[in-house]
Design a protein around this motif. Structure first.
Motif: not given
Length: 245
Positions: A164-178
């Motif tokens: 969809p138009e605009g990043l605000d409507s997308l799920p967040p990008s998340l990362a973490a060290f294991c």
């Protein structure tokens, strides 16, 4: 019971983090505890919980903050802004010593630091840290703050279909060290599939994938056992076992 409250007038607090206790240090009565907070005016403030006062105010960003964390030894503060810049500042001097523009143009969603062996992964420095931005990019850095070294170790970019138009409507990008699998990070975000990806910094490749019922909106990894907690937009919290490699 509310213990203490800090209020900054006319500004919204966007992110907070506790200062870590040094390894081997035991808590003692009256020990000073600190919280760092990032605000909508681009400022970073450090509060002493024990003294109930603000100890430091810095202004490392021109845009609102979206992520903040301490280095593992508590000697540096890493902050990320809505404009994608990452700043490294010293809470001792109040000076900003690094400004990284690698993610410029996309809000920083995650900043995380972890200890490493000095020559682990073939680079010097006692700490690894990562920055994740809304455009599904993750940068991984090796740092030695005392030597003023900050070296880019890896750069990840995850594909996704047209959204969809605009990043605000997308799920967040998340990362973490294991925590239970050294040299591995976990990533979730908007992509081709609803899944969690386990990426090896040594092999420079995705080791395995875990299918998810939907795109996750929050991620937390257990510090001891191979489990991750995932939050989803439909009020679902899922505890997911993870097979170690």
């Amino acid at each position: 019971e509310l213990v203490v409250q800090f209020q900054v007038l006319n500004q919204s607090c966007q992110c907070v983090a506790w200062k870590p206790r040094p390894i081997g240090a035991w808590p003692y009565p009256g020990e000073s505890q600190h919280v760092v907070a990032g605000y909508s005016d681009g400022t970073v403030r450090v509060f002493s919980v024990s003294r109930t006062e603000m100890e430091l105010k810095m202004h490392p960003h021109a845009a609102a903050l979206t992520a903040v964390t301490y280095s593992t030894d508590g000697e540096m503060i890493l902050s990320g802004g809505k404009d994608g810049t990452v700043a490294v500042s010293s809470p001792r001097t109040g000076m900003t010593i690094h400004v990284l523009a690698d993610h410029k143009g996309s809000p920083i969603t995650v900043l995380q630091c972890t200890r490493k062996q000095y020559y682990d992964l073939g680079v010097e420095g006692g700490e690894l840290w990562l920055a994740t931005s809304s455009d599904r990019r993750v940068s991984v850095w090796a740092s030695d703050w005392l030597q003023d070294k900050c070296e880019l170790l890896d750069w990840l970019s995850f594909p996704a279909p047209a959204g969809p138009e605009g990043l605000d409507s997308l799920p967040p990008s998340l990362a973490a060290f294991c925590p239970w699998e050294h040299g591995v990070l976990v990533y979730v975000g908007f992509g081709l599939q609803t899944e969690a990806l386990f990426y090896s910094l040594r092999k420079k490749q995705v080791l395995r994938k875990i299918s998810l019922p939907a795109f996750a909106t929050s991620l937390s990894l257990s510090p001891a056992a191979p489990f991750m907690a995932l939050g989803f937009g439909d009020l679902l919290l899922r505890l997911q076992p993870c097979r170690a490699g």
